[in-house]
Design an enzyme around this catalytic site. Structure first.
Site, PDB file in Angstrom:
ATOM      1  CE  LYS A   1      43.369  35.843  34.505  1.00 36.86           C
ATOM      2  NZ  LYS A   1      42.027  36.359  34.753  1.00 36.86           N
TER       3      LYS A   1
ATOM      4  NE  ARG B   1      38.666  43.007  35.415  1.00 33.21           N
ATOM      5  CZ  ARG B   1      39.197  41.837  35.795  1.00 33.21           C
ATOM      6  NH1 ARG B   1      40.188  41.794  36.688  1.00 33.21           N
ATOM      7  NH2 ARG B   1      38.742  40.701  35.309  1.00 33.21           N
TER       8      ARG B   1
ATOM      9  CE1 TYR C   1      74.178  44.822  49.499  1.00 33.60           C
ATOM     10  CE2 TYR C   1      72.370  43.355  48.899  1.00 33.60           C
ATOM     11  CZ  TYR C   1      73.559  43.995  48.572  1.00 33.60           C
ATOM     12  OH  TYR C   1      74.094  43.830  47.340  1.00 33.60           O
TER      13      TYR C   1
ATOM     14  CG  MET D   1      68.477  41.698  42.006  1.00 29.42           C
ATOM     15  SD  MET D   1      69.498  42.583  40.819  1.00 29.42           S
ATOM     16  CE  MET D   1      69.237  44.268  41.304  1.00 29.42           C
TER      17      MET D   1
HETATM   18  C1  LIG Z   1      41.252  35.638  35.551  1.00 28.80           C
HETATM   19  C2  LIG Z   1      39.842  35.542  35.225  1.00 28.80           C
HETATM   20  C3  LIG Z   1      39.093  34.407  35.554  1.00 28.80           C
HETATM   21  C4  LIG Z   1      39.630  33.272  36.387  1.00 28.80           C
HETATM   22  O1  LIG Z   1      39.625  33.662  37.741  1.00 28.80           O
HETATM   23  P1  LIG Z   1      40.113  32.687  38.911  1.00 28.80           P
HETATM   24  O2  LIG Z   1      39.757  33.384  40.149  1.00 28.80           O
HETATM   25  O3  LIG Z   1      41.576  32.548  38.747  1.00 28.80           O
HETATM   26  O4  LIG Z   1      39.402  31.420  38.736  1.00 28.80           O
HETATM   27  C5  LIG Z   1      37.791  34.340  35.097  1.00 28.80           C
HETATM   28  N1  LIG Z   1      37.257  35.335  34.384  1.00 28.80           N
HETATM   29  C6  LIG Z   1      37.930  36.467  34.082  1.00 28.80           C
HETATM   30  C7  LIG Z   1      37.253  37.533  33.312  1.00 28.80           C
HETATM   31  C8  LIG Z   1      39.233  36.623  34.502  1.00 28.80           C
HETATM   32  O5  LIG Z   1      39.899  37.737  34.223  1.00 28.80           O
END
Ligand SMILES: *Cc1c(COP(=O)(O)O)cnc(C)c1O
Length: 814
Positions: free
Chosen positions: A483, A581, A709, A758
């Site tokens: 992801k 969540r 800056y 920036m």
């Molecule tokens: C991102 C995620 C993971 C992986 O987590 P890491 O700590 O990066 O290994 C596993 N399960 C879910 C549901 C996630 O959102």
């Protein structure tokens, strides 16, 4: 090498099974992905800790491979090929290489040491190639597998061999020594790299010098510890900056950007100039010079050739090119062996159907030009390369050996014509000998962005994957989270690599991430963690698998699935066991069960939950409660629905801290990218991403003058300031400025002066010898992302995923 299966069997001490003992073998292979595998290939099914090539035999049979070296014949394949059955396929490969090596009797240089092996090898090749037909290890092929593959490429035309040997633990060198059987040894710098495999530095040296046990002469930097372990029969040819008793005594001084070395031997002294100033390059260059002395070159030739040494680029780099092309930059060598490797790499990385090759004349093949270009042409055809652009006088002469080929006599002529060649939507391998200056082609074709790049080491990703696999039971499946653009590291390229490693699943956060992977040709099943109801049609259209975490989501999905008359469409049920969540809570299970019972439209492929505290042992009890609740809720679903889903709850730190809860699958995320929350474990992971930029400008300011800056830095003494074109718009936190953070330039820390802007930041280089255009490391080995996160009071995840998409990603293999 042309041998029949019948003749090879006794060399490998193998049992032979098959129908065609007289099949002639022309090449050997260990990589199932290679398009170069064919009917005359002998495939060695190597068994690694996490990857067993026997699993690919079915695939290879389909591709026409008919000869295998195996530990057992996989069921169902008995009659389909020639099988040479051995106890250990790696040992068989090594035996074969040893046998092959023993057919030849010319000087062979064997190089080992902790650092500099590949550079010394490449430089020697450059220095000696005017006078010899050299066979050398391609790239850094120096392992238990790489060495035999290198040695197998020796042919009758060669008259000098240069091979490197790398080991990571005791007892490995004897095997490599047999295969290389060097007559001349070089021991390069013994640093502290790879110390894990050895009890101490003594043990490491002792093991390394075993490469030279039967050599005629050893070239080394004079050192008593080394000498204590040397076979007294081996002649010694040593050099030193300190020990007057060395055969060659050397003193050095810097002159502008070069180093002048004064070489003193019994027979007299002379001077050479080399275009480097750092200690490592100087040492490597001296080792090469020692070989030239040993070979009896006169001082003028040595001086002339040494002055031309150049920085060695050892990696194949993947870059984005103009007109949606993808470039594989291998613009530093062109020999037959490395062309093979580069074509395999092209196949594994290609992003487009169309593949092209820009190739210079090839030197030193040991074959006649006619034979050579016929072979190259065959290889090009078997690799399904659509178009060849040849550059050089010789390749132009043999143009009609290729199918779709245009040629140019030199690089300039090609660059003039680039606009008329319609290079677009294709993956292009750019491979040329140094003298052709193909870096100009890469420069012309490269998509122009600013100078900052995030370099991703694909080998490190493979390493980290293996590390986590090794912590799992053999049957546990692996989902890898890609992801957020692979945690900022690149979605497609990493997914492609994971596909090769046969992970079981990929995980993305949103549907569009999964869609783009599928559109790019990723075939692995992909779970979407957070699918919105509006994306369900697209999810189904692209065969993505949604995580379902609420009744509302389930109802919406079922509605579409029923409309489309789907059968057993895979879905994943998320349970909330304490993260709060996403996910079904315990009270909702009865309704979930009612809704799913006897439903044939969807199939519960897996049940999962996510831990809130797997990385923090302070909350150990809470973690165990989550696991217990997961056990309870998932068991209820399994019983009530009579299903056999994959269960999974662990993320990276879960794998490390709660291995008993690995169930049927784990979800690896940050660990793949080289980050662990456990300092002990961190030690075993390899750094994946290096964020690099360059120095745009250097100036010196006086006491009392300010930088940036708000004048937040005021010099208290004369200060040399370098400006680097990376800023908060690239993802560098402003909190990293004002003396908190630093960058690394030539291995030295340069603290950030004033505020991060920036698009730029300024650093203190008062004590660093550097020039405009020199490379700057923002993070990587030093500082590490972990260190940055600690200083910035955040987590590595945020730092990695903050790197803006305008920063170009470059993928490479060592
Ligand atoms: C991102 C995620 C993971 C992986 O987590 P890491 O700590 O990066 O290994 C596993 N399960 C879910 C549901 C996630 O959102």
């Amino acid at each position: 090498m042309v041998l029949s299966i019948k003749n090879i069997a006794p060399i490998l001490q193998a049992q032979w099974a098959g129908k065609h003992p007289s099949t002639l073998i022309e090449n050997i292979a260990i990589d199932s992905r290679s398009l170069q595998n064919g009917a005359q290939t002998l495939f060695f099914a190597i068994v690694g800790p996490n990857n067993d090539a026997h699993d690919y035999i079915g695939e290879l049979l389909e591709k026409g491979v008919r000869n295998f070296v195996v530990t057992h014949i996989p069921e169902g394949f008995q009659d389909q090929a020639n099988f040479l059955v051995v106890k250990n396929t790696l040992h068989a490969l090594q035996k074969f290489a040893t046998h092959h090596r023993n057919q030849f009797d010319f000087p062979v240089i064997g190089i080992t040491g902790s650092n500099g092996k590949t550079i010394v090898k490449e430089w020697l090749n450059f220095l000696l190639s005017p006078d010899y037909n050299i066979i050398r290890s391609p790239k850094s092929y120096n392992s238990q597998v790489g060495v035999p593959l290198s040695v197998m490429a020796i042919n009758e035309q060669h008259n000098l061999g240069i091979f490197e040997a790398g080991i990571s633990t005791v007892d490995e060198m004897d095997k490599l020594e047999k295969i290389i059987s060097p007559s001349i040894g070089i021991l390069t710098n013994i640093g502290s790299a790879h110390d894990e495999g050895f009890a101490n530095i003594g043990e490491k040296i002792k093991e390394k010098v075993r490469l030279f046990q039967h050599a005629k002469v050893l070239i080394y930097n004079k050192n008593k510890t080394v000498e204590a372990f040397l076979n007294p029969k081996v002649a010694r040819f040593s050099w030193s900056f300190k020990e007057e008793s060395a055969n060659v005594f050397i003193s050095k001084k810097s002159v502008l950007d070069k180093t002048v070395l004064k070489i003193r031997q019994e027979s007299g002294s002379f001077e050479i100039k080399i275009p480097f100033q750092d200690d490592a390059s100087i040492e490597n260059a001296i080792h090469c010079m020692m070989v030239m002395l040993h070979f009896g070159y006169d001082h003028t030739t040595i001086e002339r050739r040494m002055e031309l040494l150049y920085p060695v680029e050892m990696r194949l780099k993947v870059k984005n090119g103009i007109n949606n092309t993808m470039l594989i930059d291998d613009s530093y060598s062109s020999d037959f062996q490395s062309l093979k490797i580069a074509l395999d790499f092209l196949e594994s990385q290609k992003q487009h159907k169309k593949k092209s090759l820009i190739l210079s004349d090839i030197f030193q093949s040991g074959l006649s030009d006619d034979e050579l270009y016929s072979k190259v042409s065959q290889m090009v055809i078997s690799n399904k390369i659509q178009r060849v652009i040849g550059i050089g006088k010789t390749i132009t002469k043999f143009k009609n050996k290729f199918l779709n080929c245009v040629t140019f006599t030199d690089t300039e002529a090609f660059i003039q014509e680039i606009d008329h060649l319609n290079l677009a939507n294709e993956t292009i391998l750019i491979k040329g000998a140094r003298s052709f200056n193909f870096e100009k082609i890469v420069h012309a074709l490269e998509e122009k962005t600013h100078e900052t790049v995030l370099e991703i080491n694909l080998n490190a990703i493979s390493h980290n994957l293996s590390f986590f696999k090794s912590k799992l039971k053999a049957k546990t499946k692996m989902m890898v989270m890609v992801k957020a653009f692979g945690y900022g590291n690149g979605g497609f390229e990493i997914a492609k690599l994971l596909e090769h490693h046969k992970v079981d699943y990929l995980g993305v956060a949103f549907a569009d991430e999964g869609i783009s992977l599928k559109n790019d040709g990723i075939k692995l099943p992909i779970m979407v963690l957070n699918p919105e109801s509006t994306s369900f049609s697209a999810i189904i259209q692209h065969q993505l698998e949604p995580e379902i975490y609420s009744l509302k989501g389930l109802n919406a999905f079922l509605k579409i699935a029923e409309q489309q008359k789907l059968k057993n469409y895979p879905i994943h049920i998320k349970l909330d066991t304490g993260m709060h969540r996403l996910g079904f809570e315990e009270e909702q299970l009865p309704e979930l069960i009612t809704r799913l019972r006897d439903n044939k439209t969807v199939l519960v492929k897996s049940i999962l939950s996510h831990m809130a505290t797997s990385d923090d042992l302070q909350h150990h009890d809470f973690a165990l409660e989550q696991i217990a609740l997961f056990e309870k809720l998932s068991s209820t679903l399994i019983q009530e629905l009579k299903i056999k889903p994959i269960r999974h709850i662990l993320n990276t730190s879960g794998i490390s801290n709660y291995p008993k809860a690995q169930y049927d699958m784990v979800r690896l995320g940050i660990g793949l990218y080289g980050i662990s929350n456990d300092p002990e474990e961190q030690h075993y992971l390899e750094n994946v991403g290096t964020l690099k930029s360059v120095i745009s400008q250097i100036r010196t300011i006086d006491t009392g003058e300010s930088v940036g800056y708000g004048r937040r830095f005021v010099a208290e003494k004369t200060t040399k300031v370098a400006t680097v074109p990376i800023g908060y718009a690239d993802g560098i936190s402003r909190h990293w400025g004002n003396g908190v953070g630093y960058v690394t330039i030539h291995n030295q820390p340069a603290r950030i002066l004033g505020s991060v802007c920036m698009d730029m930041l300024m650093v203190d280089v008062t004590d660093i010898a550097c020039f405009e255009g020199d490379p700057v490391i923002i993070f990587g080995e030093n500082p590490t992302v972990i260190y940055m996160a600690q200083q910035l009071q955040t987590i590595p995840y945020e730092i990695l995923t903050s790197i803006s998409q305008r920063v170009k990603r470059i993928f490479y293999r060592e």
